[in-house]
Scaffold this active site. Structure first.
Site, PDB file in Angstrom:
ATOM      1  N   GLU A 490      60.881  15.548  87.038  1.00 51.70           N
ATOM      2  CA  GLU A 490      61.478  16.072  88.268  1.00 51.70           C
ATOM      3  C   GLU A 490      61.417  17.591  88.166  1.00 51.70           C
ATOM      4  OE1 GLU A 490      62.276  14.554  90.906  1.00 51.70           O
ATOM      5  OE2 GLU A 490      62.085  12.493  90.163  1.00 51.70           O
ATOM      6  N   CYS A 525      66.316  22.748  93.028  1.00 50.44           N
ATOM      7  CA  CYS A 525      64.893  22.408  93.118  1.00 50.44           C
ATOM      8  C   CYS A 525      64.475  22.083  94.542  1.00 50.44           C
ATOM      9  CB  CYS A 525      64.574  21.238  92.193  1.00 50.44           C
ATOM     10  SG  CYS A 525      65.543  19.745  92.535  1.00 50.44           S
TER      11      CYS A 525
END
Length: 755
Positions: A490, A525
């Site tokens: 991720e 993110c």
């Protein structure tokens, strides 16, 4: 016939009772019969008995006889209108009379003081009073009707709805409990200030390959003379508390947790350098052996074990919310609101969904089988992978640590969590709480920095889940390749926002700000990294962003408690370099202020930033927001596709055609139209990257699948064995198999009959 129990107990004779119509309820205080006047008479004996029943709640409609009202009042034996507030009415034919209460009064006019003032029983504000009979005929009391409670005679809110009454009682109880809790909290604070409360701290010391726990009181001296402090004392000891770090439990070599006070700056003390060989030896010989043994025992595969661990995680969130939010405040200066919404609540939501759906997820999935394997049955069985590793990130250290752990547990794996050393306060809290609540033979936490992470990556895992940047992601992937370990990465990337014309600009601006600066000051993110709009719309958009930023964070955002700080001085210096780049320093149209002492940078908007500037060639991961312009909004798609695939892409538009083109042509981990970041909160959608932004996905059932192996199971009986499978091979067998494998039913029949 018998008269109802609520009326009198004496039989009444009616000359023509077939005309009886109904039972008459007089103000809830008496019962009788209504019938046609010509058919309604009492016998003398019945009337006599009627008068002698003292508790009779019956009101006679018409009396028997030819007395007038005046004659009845003078006749003691008559059933006369005795109440002072009653009226007597004579029948037109002179045959009998009847009594009624005067206007404004109600009750039994045949009894002394039988007529009562109707306003005597009334809640004046709600008008919810209802009269009910007492045992004595004609007398009534005030009660509240169904659904209401209280005193019917009381003015104001005498009769209240049940819910309102319960609410008021509950409010009173809650207020009392709150006062008691505040009193206890104040008393504890006083005791702590007087140093009557001794707080324990845990230390880990290295001794012959083992880790020994040693508990010291607050004022005792730890190794090398580092003094221990509580977080309250630290805040009092330094104005630079944002630089304070609480080292987590664990570590190797002679490592202890404590603080050194030096010129009002708090630091972590280690007595010697960590020996990587000792770290690897401990992990390999101690921890991994225990984890493999636990998994081999089958404990983690049971439904009961998985549910127990998920409930333990919920208890951590429920019982230690304050401790968690304080750790997040210490690491990132996150406001409690942001900590709860984006970390604690989302983690709890994942747990609750897993508990609700776990049986369904674990159940084998039945599949159809083909004619080739007939007769047979097939199913897909989800089985755990084994012993897994989760390496977490520092920006959302609570959620990004436990969300993957939830997936590993629901799938039935043993799991090791490696929290980020960059958010040490949260790392310490996770280590402590998971050690207290979880099954530590199958769920472990390893704290530390590069040596510990390196040692962990040297081990053989059945799955590795990493959240972080691409540089470290490549290191993780390379280490996993040595053991052919599957990996979920991720990562992140430069997530674009495209803003079209003819939209609700105020709502769009608020949602962009919430995703950019409201999420850890851009340190997320999925945070919008840059914005694309048309040249003629850019100024309106900038004005809208400025206006809403001032509403959110005030005229001096550096003083706002709602804006998170930059995680540490290294990241602060990196962002400062992006701001000071000559190619963008003159492009700042809003913000740009910085506070190095408190590691804060104001929300900064840069307009018409060149594509070759530093800020456009790396993931910003901070409060800087460049805006690029195009002549046609459709050109934004080509601009996005010219870069690496982002983790998220956002579009604000009302144009259906543009939406379809954006969804069809922009490749990203996830897309969101007319909002930002919310797609990651939807458990029915996978969350993950593509290309440079990562590989694999999780959330909801996707987390369960990410940590599961989908095992194919085909079952057959001993019937239906086909000789054509076996040697010796002949042309007839080949014709049969060709027809069977090609699904040619006619050819199959011909092969069977030898044509």
């Amino acid at each position: 016939m018998s008269i109802p129990k609520q009326a009198w107990k004496v039989e009444v004779t009616l000359n023509s009772y077939h005309n009886l119509t109904t039972v008459w309820d007089f103000n809830n205080c008496s019962y009788g019969f209504l019938a046609e006047e010509s058919a309604f008479t009492f016998s003398a004996s019945s009337l006599s008995n009627l008068r002698n029943v003292k508790e009779l709640p019956m009101v006679v409609d018409w009396t028997v006889g030819e007395e007038t009202c005046e004659e009845a009042r003078n006749n003691v034996s008559s059933y006369a209108c005795k109440s002072e507030k009653s009226k007597c009415y004579e029948r037109d034919n002179g045959y009998g009379y009847r009594c009624r209460c005067q206007d404004g009064y109600e009750g039994n006019p045949y009894l002394d003081d039988g007529c009562k003032d109707i306003d005597e029983c009334k809640d004046q504000s709600l008008n919810k009073c209802e009269k009910k009979c007492e045992n004595t005929p004609g007398r009534f009391k005030c009660v509240c009707p169904k659904g209401y409670h209280g005193d019917g005679k009381k003015d104001g809110q005498g009769c209240m709805r049940g819910q309102l009454l319960v609410f008021k009682v509950a409010t009173g109880i809650s207020l009392g409990i709150t006062l008691i809790v505040l009193a206890i909290w104040w008393l504890c604070s006083v005791l702590q200030e007087k140093k009557l409360v001794k707080m324990k701290r845990t230390f880990f010391l290295r001794n012959g390959g083992q880790l020994l726990q040693e508990k010291l009181t607050r004022r005792e001296q730890s190794p090398d003379g580092a003094e221990l402090f509580t977080s309250t004392e630290l805040k009092k000891a330094t104005n630079d508390f944002h630089d304070s770090r609480i080292v987590g439990q664990g570590g190797f070599g002679t490592v202890y947790k404590g603080f050194l006070s030096d010129n009002r700056i708090v630091a972590i003390k280690r007595s010697k350098e960590v020996d990587p060989n000792q770290v690897e030896q401990f992990i390999n010989e101690g921890m991994m052996k225990e984890l493999r043994g636990t998994y081999a025992s089958g404990k983690t595969k049971s439904y009961e074990w998985r549910v127990t661990q998920l409930r333990a995680l919920l208890k951590i969130a429920d019982h230690h919310e304050k401790e968690i939010t304080e750790a997040l405040r210490s690491d990132l200066n996150k406001h409690e609101h942001e900590s709860f919404v984006y970390e604690i609540a989302m983690m709890k939501s994942s747990c609750q969904l897993a508990l609700k759906q776990l049986k369904k997820w674990m159940k084998p999935e039945k599949v159809k089988t083909s004619l080739t394997t007939f007769p047979s049955s097939g199913e897909i069985v989800s089985e755990p992978l084994g012993v897994t590793l989760v390496i977490s990130a520092w920006n959302y250290p609570f959620l990004l640590s436990l969300d993957p752990v939830i997936g590993a547990i629901t799938a039935g794996n043993a799991v090791v969590l490696k929290p980020s050393e960059i958010s040490p306060a949260t790392s310490a809290v996770l280590s402590k709480l998971l050690g207290e609540y979880m099954d530590t033979s199958a769920v472990k936490v390893v704290e530390g920095a590069v040596p510990e992470t390196t040692a962990l990556l040297e081990q053989k895992w059945d799955k590795i889940f990493y959240t972080g940047n691409g540089k470290v992601g490549r290191i993780v992937l390379a280490a996993a390749a040595k053991h052919l370990t599957p990996v979920i990465l991720e990562l992140g990337g430069k997530s674009p926002v495209v803003v079209d014309k003819n939209i609700n600009l105020k709502v769009a601006a608020r949602r962009i700000i919430a995703g950019k600066w409201g999420c850890n000051s851009g340190q997320a993110c999925v945070s919008p990294d840059y914005l694309i709009t048309t040249k003629d719309y850019a100024s309106q958009l900038v004005d809208a962003l400025k206006s809403e930023l001032e509403v959110f964070y005030g005229k001096d955002p550096l003083k706002s408690e709602d804006l998170s700080r930059i995680v540490n001085s290294n990241h602060f210096n990196r962002l400062t370099n992006l701001l000071d780049d000559d190619k963008v320093s003159g492009k700042i149209v809003h913000g740009g202020q910085r506070d190095e002492a408190n590691l804060k940078i104001a929300p900064t908007i840069m307009l018409e930033v060149p594509g070759d500037s530093l800020v456009m060639n790396e993931e910003i991961f901070g409060p800087l927001f460049p805006i690029l312009t195009v002549y046609k909004i459709e050109d934004s798609i080509e601009m996005i596709n010219a870069r690496e695939k982002p983790l998220s892409a956002y579009l604000f538009t009302n144009d259906k055609k543009l939406k379809e083109e954006f969804i069809r042509n922009v490749s990203a981990g996830g897309l969101l139209v007319n909002d930002t970041i919310l797609h990651l909160a939807e458990h029915s959608l996978p969350f993950g990257g593509v290309g440079e932004s990562g590989m694999g996905a999780y959330h909801g059932k996707f987390s369960f699948d990410a940590f599961s192996h989908k095992k194919a199971v085909l079952q057959r009986s001993f019937a239906g064995d086909i000789p054509a499978r076996y040697p010796p091979y002949t042309p007839g067998k080949l014709r049969f198999l060709k027809a069977l494998l090609n699904g040619d039913v006619v050819g199959l029949i011909r092969a069977l009959i030898g044509w």
